[in-house]
Design a protein around this motif. Sequence first.
Motif, short mmCIF file in Angstrom:
data_model
loop_
_atom_site.label_atom_id
_atom_site.label_comp_id
_atom_site.label_asym_id
_atom_site.label_seq_id
_atom_site.Cartn_x
_atom_site.Cartn_y
_atom_site.Cartn_z
N PHE A 180 0.84 -1.16 0.14
CA PHE A 180 0.05 0.10 0.13
C PHE A 180 0.97 1.23 0.02
O PHE A 180 1.98 1.16 0.44
N PRO A 181 0.39 2.26 -0.50
CA PRO A 181 1.18 3.69 -0.51
C PRO A 181 1.53 4.45 0.88
O PRO A 181 2.15 5.14 1.10
N ALA A 182 0.24 4.32 1.60
CA ALA A 182 0.04 4.93 2.97
C ALA A 182 -0.83 4.12 3.99
O ALA A 182 -1.55 3.22 3.44
N GLY A 183 -0.82 4.48 5.03
CA GLY A 183 -1.41 4.08 6.28
C GLY A 183 -2.88 3.81 6.13
O GLY A 183 -3.67 3.07 6.20
N PRO A 184 -3.29 5.05 5.72
CA PRO A 184 -5.10 5.23 5.45
C PRO A 184 -5.63 4.17 4.34
O PRO A 184 -6.55 3.50 4.80
N GLN A 185 -4.97 4.09 3.24
CA GLN A 185 -5.32 3.08 2.19
C GLN A 185 -5.27 1.52 2.81
O GLN A 185 -6.11 0.72 2.76
N MET A 186 -4.17 1.31 3.45
CA MET A 186 -3.91 0.06 4.16
C MET A 186 -5.07 -0.29 5.00
O MET A 186 -5.70 -1.47 4.97
N PRO B 238 1.28 14.77 -0.10
CA PRO B 238 1.86 13.75 0.28
C PRO B 238 3.29 13.79 0.11
O PRO B 238 3.72 14.83 -0.39
N PRO B 239 4.16 13.05 0.74
CA PRO B 239 5.56 13.10 0.98
C PRO B 239 6.24 13.63 -0.44
O PRO B 239 7.20 14.62 -0.59
N ALA B 240 5.90 12.75 -1.36
CA ALA B 240 6.86 13.12 -2.86
C ALA B 240 6.24 14.63 -3.16
O ALA B 240 7.27 15.31 -3.58
N ASP B 241 5.25 15.02 -3.20
CA ASP B 241 4.87 16.47 -3.53
C ASP B 241 5.30 17.41 -2.59
O ASP B 241 5.72 18.61 -3.11
N ALA B 242 5.39 16.97 -1.29
CA ALA B 242 5.77 18.14 -0.50
C ALA B 242 7.31 18.24 -0.59
O ALA B 242 7.77 19.24 -0.46
N ARG B 243 8.03 17.22 -0.80
CA ARG B 243 9.57 17.19 -1.23
C ARG B 243 9.75 18.15 -2.11
O ARG B 243 10.94 18.91 -2.11
N GLY C 25 10.91 26.00 -3.14
CA GLY C 25 10.55 27.31 -2.09
C GLY C 25 9.23 27.54 -2.09
O GLY C 25 8.83 28.60 -1.77
N ALA C 26 8.39 26.57 -2.68
CA ALA C 26 6.75 26.81 -2.49
C ALA C 26 6.31 26.79 -1.15
O ALA C 26 5.11 27.17 -1.05
N VAL C 27 7.00 26.27 -0.12
CA VAL C 27 6.66 26.21 1.04
C VAL C 27 7.53 26.56 1.91
O VAL C 27 8.94 26.50 1.47
N ASP C 28 7.33 27.15 2.99
CA ASP C 28 8.46 27.54 4.15
C ASP C 28 9.00 26.56 4.95
O ASP C 28 10.08 26.51 5.55
N ALA C 29 8.22 25.45 5.41
CA ALA C 29 8.44 24.32 6.16
C ALA C 29 7.83 23.19 5.77
O ALA C 29 7.02 23.02 5.05
N TRP C 30 8.28 22.02 6.40
CA TRP C 30 7.88 20.64 6.09
C TRP C 30 7.86 20.02 7.10
O TRP C 30 8.89 19.94 8.04
N VAL C 31 6.85 19.53 7.48
CA VAL C 31 6.52 18.62 8.75
C VAL C 31 6.62 17.07 8.16
O VAL C 31 5.51 16.61 7.52
N ILE C 32 7.49 16.25 8.63
CA ILE C 32 7.74 14.89 7.81
C ILE C 32 8.34 13.93 8.84
O ILE C 32 8.97 14.49 9.95
N TRP C 33 8.44 12.68 8.37
CA TRP C 33 9.02 11.76 9.22
C TRP C 33 9.99 10.84 8.26
O TRP C 33 10.05 11.07 7.23
N ASP C 34 10.84 9.93 9.04
CA ASP C 34 11.70 9.14 8.45
C ASP C 34 10.98 8.01 7.46
O ASP C 34 9.85 7.54 7.90
#
Length: 315
Positions: free
Chosen positions: A65-71, A166-171, A177-186
């Motif tokens: 699965f791509p992520a937890g919610p879908q799982m 989602p992580p790929a788009d946020a990265r 520089g389209a966002v000022d900060a990113w909240v992310i996990w390992d």
Amino acid sequence: MKKVWLSSLMAAALISITSHALAEETPAAVNIGFQKANIFALLKYRGTLDSEFKKQGITVRWVEFPAGPQMLEGLNVGSIDLAATGDAPPTFAQAAKADLVYLAHSPANPKTEAIVVPQNSAIKTVADLKGKRVALNKGSDVNYLLVSALEDAGSGYRDIIPVYLPPADARAAFQRGAVDAWVIWDPYYAEVESSTGARRVKDATGLVPHYTFYLASRKFADRYPQTALKVVDQLGDLSDWANQHPQDAAKILSASTGLAQPIWQRALARMPFGAERMTPAVFQEQQKLADKFTQIGLLPVKVDVSSATWSLDRK
């Protein structure tokens, strides 16, 4: 004499019926959901669970699965029996009336998620995020971190501009520089640190515990309790191995995700593995998350996390 014989026969029959009732049916297959970067991926690629269950005539089917919610949607509709996710997805699944149970949890790992900014950013503290565009995955574990960090800094969720990606788009947005900060996990956190020199403003230490939860459909766990417990045992054994052999674990996860091994070594250095049975204290922590998400409108209803308690006692 006849009464004695009849009593003995009835007792023998009762013992036979009781033994049959206690004998657990073995599933023909166990369907396990996994993501490329989580502990079940490590279990899949090591093959120890497959080997153990093969001896019992059980086939393990791994469903990506791509992520937890879908799982957890897969868990709800019955396409998988077991899953591992972070803190937030189970509460959303419970809000959607998914009949799941919490089997166990990892050790708390608050250092594996963080608010990061570009290396040369003027943002130094969480309070500096006021009015800024902050990328995050909506309804995820890091959503809880962000809310908690803002409140701890005397701010609120309305003081920032959340950008749900989602992580790929946020990265990509973070890098251009389209966002000022990113909240992310390992391991995404370790990757952006390594590749861009992203600077940590705040991790979850002292704010939220951040667990991985091992979950099952209630139907599966209640029908095959010893099989479910065997998976938890295997996760415990795997955790001991991974904690003692981080380079080998990094090599496997690198192959699974395509991320370089040094990135995984960086992530694993702050990621303790483990599998511990649920406790009231952990349920209380999870309830705090659910209540906070209800308060800020991410969860549409109040969730009673403890309703997903698995009642089987380990003997």
